[in-house]
Design an enzyme around this catalytic site. Structure first.
Site, PDB file in Angstrom:
ATOM      1  N   ASP A   1       8.825  -8.803  -5.696  1.00  0.00           N
ATOM      2  CA  ASP A   1       9.491  -8.079  -4.678  1.00  0.00           C
ATOM      3  C   ASP A   1       9.757  -8.933  -3.522  1.00  0.00           C
ATOM      4  O   ASP A   1       8.962  -9.340  -2.825  1.00  0.00           O
ATOM      5  CB  ASP A   1       8.814  -6.857  -4.410  1.00  0.00           C
ATOM      6  CG  ASP A   1       9.035  -6.062  -5.663  1.00  0.00           C
ATOM      7  OD1 ASP A   1      10.015  -6.274  -6.281  1.00  0.00           O
ATOM      8  OD2 ASP A   1       8.283  -5.312  -5.985  1.00  0.00           O
ATOM      9  N   THR A   2      10.516  -9.251  -3.245  1.00  0.00           N
ATOM     10  CA  THR A   2      11.383 -10.281  -2.690  1.00  0.00           C
ATOM     11  C   THR A   2      12.336  -9.687  -1.668  1.00  0.00           C
ATOM     12  O   THR A   2      12.730  -8.557  -1.782  1.00  0.00           O
ATOM     13  CB  THR A   2      12.192 -10.885  -3.846  1.00  0.00           C
ATOM     14  OG1 THR A   2      11.274 -11.401  -4.804  1.00  0.00           O
ATOM     15  CG2 THR A   2      13.129 -11.942  -3.402  1.00  0.00           C
TER      16      THR A   2
END
Length: 562
Positions: free
Chosen positions: A371-372
């Site tokens: 998750d970026t």
């Protein structure tokens, strides 16, 4: 008057929907692009977008604004990024009219050997705790970008994030959800509760959250520079904490860290040059997919058709077999990047696709060598930044060094423990990376800076955005809002092999009759919500000399300009 207004609104809506009908044959929810002359920012959080615009209005350039926004995102979106993670960027420099690539990812601890995992009976690296922690490269990445292209003082650039960290900000519903989901299993690690659960639980939607320790850390970095983080008190605190937790990341690992400027690599797709960074990231998978797709008349197939979805999925499977075998730290391997992204190689690989049947497995290429958050900013002078930054696995390893206000990443989980594998664990090596920025040029001029967040979804998302715009004629906003295809279950750089064809996930909006046909072709179909990535983009209109901005509705993102 109300009747006239309502009529105009309905007419405008009908026009917009009809435009979608012409483009895709289907309708889906979307909104207008943002258009501005002097600057544009598109990030995954509205406060970060506003900070980027503030920096631009104060005279900073796109690089300054990107650093400021990224610093704030580490605070307001700790579920995806932070200064304990890594960073990659592609920058269009208006002066030299050239693209520059930055690999600011960190390396594994020098004192941790492959034999340790074998002796402990491990077949994979744990996802949390001290073992998957690699050197955080984000801060060094900021200073590399700033030294090469920045214009404002770093103190001014980091000040907005410092202020928000000290004074607080209201947590959004999405971030609250992810923080509260992470808290039960990360709270067992020392430092996490003190930083992210100040009232005994993770913050709720709308709650004003403060992170004074992060404010202090950013203030030290702003005053003392990158060495404060890698060679000063911050580095010593990290090393001490890691040792106490049974980890291997040391002061020397931090002190020895360097980022690397690299040449972006690209392929031409129907007259447009699509650019990615070379491994240890997975960007070239998008190029491999596009090379296979280019051989076919995608436009004639139509968006959402059985033929297109099948071809896309099989092209993805082929590319990901090479991803599993070859993508790794290029300092440790001779990786055949030029061959992997060549048209001739794509032609050979495309022959393996059965147009009427889903494959259960594919071989990797037989090549001898072996998750970026995403955000983008553009300024009045034509500079554009495509930047992606992440902790991995949402909030990272759970390792929260005492009093610093952030979590260390767990990218080391993505090493293989298979001896002889390109991506096998070695000391001082960069792990395989999922986060990738992208850029498109046309006739040597900047056209689009974009990215799609979400692990293995990213190359798939990159290819779909390009196809949506070039083949299906969607605008910048529609290209991101269109329903997405996501195939999971391919062979992995960590050693897992696909032998069952994986699962094809289709976002809501595809025709169910098409889904039935795909199932008859042998595709296993899955349905899920919210796992199709997040998209931001900026496009330059060279004719009208304006920027277009887009940010989708799957996350909190905002595109705004001035």
């Amino acid at each position: 008057m109300r009747k006239v207004f309502t009529t105009l609104v309905l007419l405008a809506s009908a026009i917009h929907l009809n435009a979608q009908d012409r483009i895709t044959g289907k309708t889906f929810a979307t909104r207008s692009e943002v258009i501005a002359q002097y600057g544009m920012a598109a990030t995954s959080q509205p406060l970060a977008t506003q900070v980027a615009l503030d920096i631009l209005k104060q005279g900073g350039n796109a690089i300054d604004a990107a650093i400021a926004a990224n610093a704030l995102l580490g605070l307001v979106e700790p579920t995806g990024n932070g200064i304990g993670g890594d960073l990659f960027a592609i920058i269009w420099d208006a002066k030299t009219k050239k693209l520059h690539g930055l690999n600011a990812s960190g390396r594994s601890p020098q004192s941790l050997k492959l034999s340790y995992f074998k002796e402990e009976g491990m077949t994979s690296i744990p996802s949390h705790g001290p073992l998957p922690v690699s050197v955080p490269g984000c801060v060094d990445g900021w200073f590399e970008m700033h030294q090469k292209f920045g214009s404002m003082d770093m103190k001014n650039i980091l000040q907005p994030a410092i202020d928000y960290a000290r004074n607080g900000f209201p947590v959004t519903e999405l971030i609250s959800y992810y923080m509260r989901r992470s808290a039960p299993f990360l709270s067992r690690f020392p430092g996490f509760k003190e930083t992210y659960m100040p009232n005994g639980e993770a913050p709720k939607k709308g709650e004003v959250f403060k992170n004074p320790n992060l404010a202090n850390t950013l203030e030290k970095i702003a005053k003392g520079g990158r060495d404060t983080f890698y060679k000063g008190d911050i580095a010593r605190t990290i090393a001490k904490y890691m040792k106490e937790q049974g980890g291997f990341l040391s002061y020397k690992d931090l002190a020895d860290h360097t980022s690397e400027w690299v040449e972006p690599v690209g392929t031409n797709y129907r007259g447009y040059d699509v650019w990615e960074l070379p491994p240890n990231g997975q960007g070239i998978a998008a190029l491999q997919i596009l090379n296979i797709l280019e051989k076919h008349d995608i436009k004639a197939m139509g968006f959402g058709s059985r033929e297109y979805i099948h071809l896309f999925t099989e092209a993805k499977k082929l590319a990901y077999e090479d991803r599993a075998k070859f993508y790794a730290d290029m300092a440790f391997n001779k990786i055949p990047v030029d061959k992997l992204i060549s048209k001739n190689y794509a032609n050979e690989r495309a022959k393996l696709i059965n147009p009427n049947r889903a494959a259960r497995s594919y071989p990797a290429g037989n090549l001898r060598d072996g998750d970026t958050i995403y955000m983008t900013v553009a300024d009045k002078d034509g500079n554009m930044v495509s930047l992606i930054q992440s902790n991995f696995r949402g909030m990272g390893s759970g390792m929260t060094p005492t009093g610093l206000g952030f979590i260390l990443q767990d990218r080391g989980e993505l090493f293989s423990l298979e001896e002889g594998h390109f991506n096998v664990y070695e000391p001082g090596k960069r792990p395989f990376h999922t986060i990738i920025p992208a850029f498109v040029t046309k006739d040597g001029k900047p056209w689009m800076s974009f990215g799609v967040m979400g692990g293995a979804m990213q190359p798939q998302g990159h290819a779909q955005i390009v196809v949506n715009m070039i083949d299906f004629g969607m605008n910048l906003q529609e290209a991101g809002d269109a329903p997405r295809i996501q195939h999971l279950g391919s062979s992995q750089p960590t050693g897992e092999a696909m032998n069952d064809g994986g699962t094809l996930y289709l976002e809501e909006g595809f025709d169910y009759e098409v889904v039935r046909e795909l199932m008859k072709m042998g595709h296993r179909i899955g349905w899920t919500n919210g796992a199709y990535g997040g998209y931001q983009a900026i496009m330059w209109d060279d004719e009208n000399k304006v920027y277009y901005g887009a940010s989708e509705s799957r996350k909190d993102g905002q595109a705004a300009g001035y």
